[in-house]
Every structure is written in structure tokens, then in C-alpha cells.
Design a protein around this motif. Sequence first.
Motif, mmCIF file in Angstrom:
data_model
loop_
_atom_site.group_PDB
_atom_site.id
_atom_site.type_symbol
_atom_site.label_atom_id
_atom_site.label_comp_id
_atom_site.label_asym_id
_atom_site.label_seq_id
_atom_site.Cartn_x
_atom_site.Cartn_y
_atom_site.Cartn_z
ATOM 1 N N MET A 1 29.598 36.074 33.923
ATOM 2 C CA MET A 1 29.472 35.869 35.369
ATOM 3 C C MET A 1 28.228 36.574 35.877
ATOM 4 O O MET A 1 27.640 37.397 35.173
ATOM 5 C CB MET A 1 30.711 36.392 36.104
ATOM 6 N N THR A 2 27.842 36.243 37.110
ATOM 7 C CA THR A 2 26.658 36.887 37.667
ATOM 8 C C THR A 2 26.968 38.339 38.027
ATOM 9 O O THR A 2 28.128 38.715 38.254
ATOM 10 C CB THR A 2 26.157 36.178 38.941
ATOM 11 N N GLU A 3 25.918 39.117 38.102
ATOM 12 C CA GLU A 3 26.050 40.524 38.499
ATOM 13 C C GLU A 3 26.691 40.632 39.878
ATOM 14 O O GLU A 3 27.546 41.488 40.121
ATOM 15 C CB GLU A 3 24.648 41.157 38.510
ATOM 16 N N ARG A 4 26.302 39.753 40.779
ATOM 17 C CA ARG A 4 26.850 39.799 42.149
ATOM 18 C C ARG A 4 28.353 39.543 42.139
ATOM 19 O O ARG A 4 29.131 40.273 42.779
ATOM 20 C CB ARG A 4 26.127 38.769 43.027
ATOM 21 N N GLU A 5 28.765 38.502 41.412
ATOM 22 C CA GLU A 5 30.196 38.177 41.360
ATOM 23 C C GLU A 5 30.978 39.315 40.713
ATOM 24 O O GLU A 5 32.059 39.692 41.191
ATOM 25 C CB GLU A 5 30.404 36.874 40.578
ATOM 26 N N PHE A 6 30.429 39.874 39.640
ATOM 27 C CA PHE A 6 31.111 40.973 38.959
ATOM 28 C C PHE A 6 31.290 42.170 39.899
ATOM 29 O O PHE A 6 32.378 42.765 39.954
ATOM 30 C CB PHE A 6 30.325 41.396 37.725
ATOM 31 N N ASN A 7 30.242 42.527 40.619
ATOM 32 C CA ASN A 7 30.322 43.679 41.533
ATOM 33 C C ASN A 7 31.372 43.463 42.616
ATOM 34 O O ASN A 7 32.078 44.397 43.014
ATOM 35 C CB ASN A 7 28.958 43.953 42.156
ATOM 36 N N GLU A 8 31.482 42.233 43.093
ATOM 37 C CA GLU A 8 32.507 41.927 44.102
ATOM 38 C C GLU A 8 33.909 42.100 43.516
ATOM 39 O O GLU A 8 34.802 42.652 44.168
ATOM 40 C CB GLU A 8 32.317 40.492 44.616
ATOM 41 N N ARG A 9 34.084 41.668 42.290
ATOM 42 C CA ARG A 9 35.418 41.725 41.676
ATOM 43 C C ARG A 9 35.821 43.153 41.309
ATOM 44 O O ARG A 9 36.994 43.510 41.489
ATOM 45 C CB ARG A 9 35.450 40.831 40.425
ATOM 46 N N ILE A 10 34.895 43.969 40.797
ATOM 47 C CA ILE A 10 35.297 45.341 40.472
ATOM 48 C C ILE A 10 35.524 46.166 41.737
ATOM 49 O O ILE A 10 36.346 47.085 41.753
ATOM 50 C CB ILE A 10 34.298 46.073 39.540
ATOM 51 N N ALA A 11 34.811 45.825 42.818
ATOM 52 C CA ALA A 11 35.058 46.514 44.093
ATOM 53 C C ALA A 11 36.476 46.228 44.567
ATOM 54 O O ALA A 11 37.166 47.123 45.092
ATOM 55 C CB ALA A 11 34.033 46.072 45.131
ATOM 56 N N THR B 1 20.714 40.305 40.694
ATOM 57 C CA THR B 1 22.139 40.059 40.951
ATOM 58 C C THR B 1 22.569 38.667 40.472
ATOM 59 O O THR B 1 23.762 38.383 40.407
ATOM 60 C CB THR B 1 22.482 40.209 42.446
ATOM 61 N N GLN B 2 21.586 37.820 40.132
ATOM 62 C CA GLN B 2 21.921 36.480 39.635
ATOM 63 C C GLN B 2 21.920 36.399 38.103
ATOM 64 O O GLN B 2 22.216 35.352 37.540
ATOM 65 C CB GLN B 2 20.925 35.458 40.203
ATOM 66 N N GLU B 3 21.589 37.524 37.445
ATOM 67 C CA GLU B 3 21.676 37.550 35.972
ATOM 68 C C GLU B 3 23.136 37.445 35.547
ATOM 69 O O GLU B 3 24.026 38.001 36.207
ATOM 70 C CB GLU B 3 21.090 38.853 35.438
ATOM 71 N N GLN B 4 23.379 36.785 34.433
ATOM 72 C CA GLN B 4 24.742 36.595 33.950
ATOM 73 C C GLN B 4 24.991 37.406 32.681
ATOM 74 O O GLN B 4 24.160 37.430 31.770
ATOM 75 C CB GLN B 4 25.008 35.113 33.682
ATOM 76 N N PHE B 5 26.138 38.061 32.661
ATOM 77 C CA PHE B 5 26.547 38.858 31.503
ATOM 78 C C PHE B 5 28.048 38.743 31.319
ATOM 79 O O PHE B 5 28.790 38.375 32.243
ATOM 80 C CB PHE B 5 26.226 40.353 31.725
ATOM 81 N N ARG B 6 28.498 39.134 30.130
ATOM 82 C CA ARG B 6 29.892 39.526 29.938
ATOM 83 C C ARG B 6 29.909 41.050 30.038
ATOM 84 O O ARG B 6 28.960 41.714 29.606
ATOM 85 C CB ARG B 6 30.416 39.064 28.579
ATOM 86 N N TYR B 7 30.971 41.593 30.595
ATOM 87 C CA TYR B 7 31.043 43.029 30.846
ATOM 88 C C TYR B 7 32.258 43.632 30.157
ATOM 89 O O TYR B 7 33.344 43.039 30.163
ATOM 90 C CB TYR B 7 31.173 43.307 32.349
ATOM 91 N N PHE B 8 32.057 44.819 29.583
ATOM 92 C CA PHE B 8 33.187 45.605 29.094
ATOM 93 C C PHE B 8 33.510 46.632 30.181
ATOM 94 O O PHE B 8 32.626 47.361 30.642
ATOM 95 C CB PHE B 8 32.856 46.326 27.796
ATOM 96 N N VAL B 9 34.776 46.682 30.573
ATOM 97 C CA VAL B 9 35.194 47.537 31.688
ATOM 98 C C VAL B 9 36.339 48.433 31.238
ATOM 99 O O VAL B 9 37.283 47.969 30.591
ATOM 100 C CB VAL B 9 35.664 46.686 32.894
#
Length: 398
Positions: free
Chosen positions: A376-386, A334-342
Motif C-alpha cells: 500500500m502507499t505510505e499515505r494509506e499506511f500512515n492513516e491505518r496505523i494512526a 507518500t505515494q511510494e508503495q511498500f509492504r510493512y512489518f509492524v
Amino acid sequence: MKAAIMGYGTIGSGVAKVLETNKDILAERIGEPLELKYILDLRDFPGDPNEKCFVKDYKEIVKDKDVKIVVETMGGVEPAFTFVKAMLEAGKSVTTSNKALVADKGAELMQIAEKHNVNFVFEAAVGGGIPIIRTLTACLTGDVIEEIDAICNGTTNYMLTNMEQFGSDYAEILAEAQSLGYAEKDPTADVEGFDSCRKIAILTSLITGKNVDFNDIPTEGISKISATDFKYAKAMGRSIKLIARSVKVGDKYACRVAPYLVKPENMLYHVSGVMNAVSVKGNMLGESMYYGAGAGALPTASAVVGDMVFLAKNVDKYVKIGWTSEKYQLSDPTQEQFRYFVRATASQSNIENEFENVEYANLDLDDEVGFITSEMTEREFNERIAALGGIISVIRLA
């Protein structure tokens, strides 16, 4: 020198063919002929050139002291583990193409091999005919491996390539792959990424020297990838590849299997069809890539027979690979950082409220928006898409 094959399917019969076709050059390289004495299989093969070699009880091979090298191409964990363990304990070296066995029992079997002064090797278990195992354990031992990125499943790479080229949807191309024999009747292990997961677990175990549990690796397959995703990818100048990834973050490795959007300057972008490739970054060498046939009777058999030559040159001498049974603790995914296509059904104002800096990749579709986030981190991304909601699909950028 006498050898045996356990399992006479596609790969096992391929090994027998390579041994016969290349017998003269193999004898020259080993210093003596390599003779196939036994083939273990419950089925009968009347008229087979090796018909006289077939046995149905593995203990016949165990008891024969003349047999020094055993090939395991049965697949699965059991009874392969029981049979291989018995061979090692009887003082016979073993090579296998069985990634399920290596991922689950590799460290234990290497301990048994060391105790009995024999070897357990598995070049063909990752990447078929691509010589990646010995590259990591012998050729690149002067480097710290910083990253491995692998397309190591021919079924999924074939499917994604054809979805990209012909605009096919997932269900359509899966049926085609099954009809051509590229996909199994039950394709779950391939299309959900489990096969690739076991392979990256093996490679990471080799570079860390400890046992990476494949169950600890976050794994996503390609079953949610659609023709629309490829339209977006094309608009962004990218392709979609299923990548098994192991990357050094600080003093730990992070592993993941997932679809990624890759750019043309990424070497894996150009790997198409059923081909496999493994990109390795060392702290001294930099990036190198190993490309070739990741499956098939003769490419895989070629790697197995290469192992047999190695074993023949090291009879009664254990060669340390450096993979212990101590469990390796991967870094927090969950601390890995990526850019995400959504892709989402949310409005642009809501997207910008949640994600601030985004790049849009619109196809002018009435009912959805495509956008790329900042890193951003996986954790931050998951919080934002939720919080955003209305998510159709998510693909990471490589």
C-alpha cells in the motif's frame, strides 16, 4: 606534475602514502611523475616523511601556478567550499572525498570548474573505495538507471550485522562500535541516516543530471532497531539493512533512506560488517552490484588517487559530467508503495479490521503482535496505523 593535499587526517595522509607507494606505476599511467608539493594543515607533523610540504595558508597553493591538481580531504562544508572554489578559480582541478561538500555545493562547484576549464570530481565521496561515481557517469551512460539500492555507511552496517549475530541491543553495540573506532563520539550523522542520505542525493543528481536536495529525502536511521526486531527478522528468514534507495517511478525518481527487511535472494542481504555495496538496475544491463570497503585510509585514498590520475590526463580540459544546478523535484514519498512489518500491542481483530489481509510473524510474546501488511502507499499506511494505535515499530520490506 605538481599536486597538493588540503587536510592531513586519515584520508589525506592515506593519499600521500598511495602517491609514494605507487609513484612508479602512477608516473607510467600519467606519462610523467605526480609530485606532492604542498600539504595544507594547521597542525604540525614533525618527523613526517612529507614534513617539507606543509603550509598553513591555502593561498600559497592558490598562487602556485605549477600546482595543477588539489585534493580536498578536510571534511565539512566550510572552509572546504571556500578553499575548493579558490582552487578552481585559479585554474586547478580538484578531487574530494567530502560527501557533505558534494551534496551541498557539488552543482555550484562543477559550474565554476566548467567556467575555468578545469574539473571537480569526487569518486571517494560515495562508497569509499568502490568505483561507483565513474561507473554511473561513464560506464552506464547507455542505460536508463531504474533503481539504486545502497548500503553506503559502514558504521551502521557493522552495528546491524553484530546486532543480528550476537543478539545485542542498539545501545550496547553502539558503545562497542565507538570503542573500536567504527562510530564517532557523536554518531548522529551515521546512525540517523544523514550520511547515507547525502550519498543517495549525490547518486540521484548524477543520474538525473539535476540537483537533488538531500533535505527533500525522507530519512530514518537505525536508532529504533532492537534485538527483538532481529528475532522477528530471523523468524521471517530476512535480515535488516539500512538502505539508501533511489527508484524511478513513472518519469520521476523517489528517494528514501530507511531500514529494510531483505530476503536472501536480494544481493544486499549478504553485505556484512563495515563493507559497502551499491546495487544498480539499468534498463538494458539489468542488475549489477559494486562491493568493497566503504571507508578507511587506503581504500578511500585509492579512489582519490584514481581521480588524480583522471585529472592529470585531462589538464586544461573540462570533462562534462552532467549535473546542473537546476533543482530536481522528487516524486511524492507518500505515494511510494511498500509492504510493512509492524509490531503493535493491538489485538488481532483490530489489526484485521484496519489492514484486512495480513501475515502474522509472531514470536509468542505476551504483550505484542508482529504482522506484515499487503502492499500500500505510505499515505494509506500512515492513516491505518494512526487508527490502529499501539505501534511499537515499523520496518519496510525490500
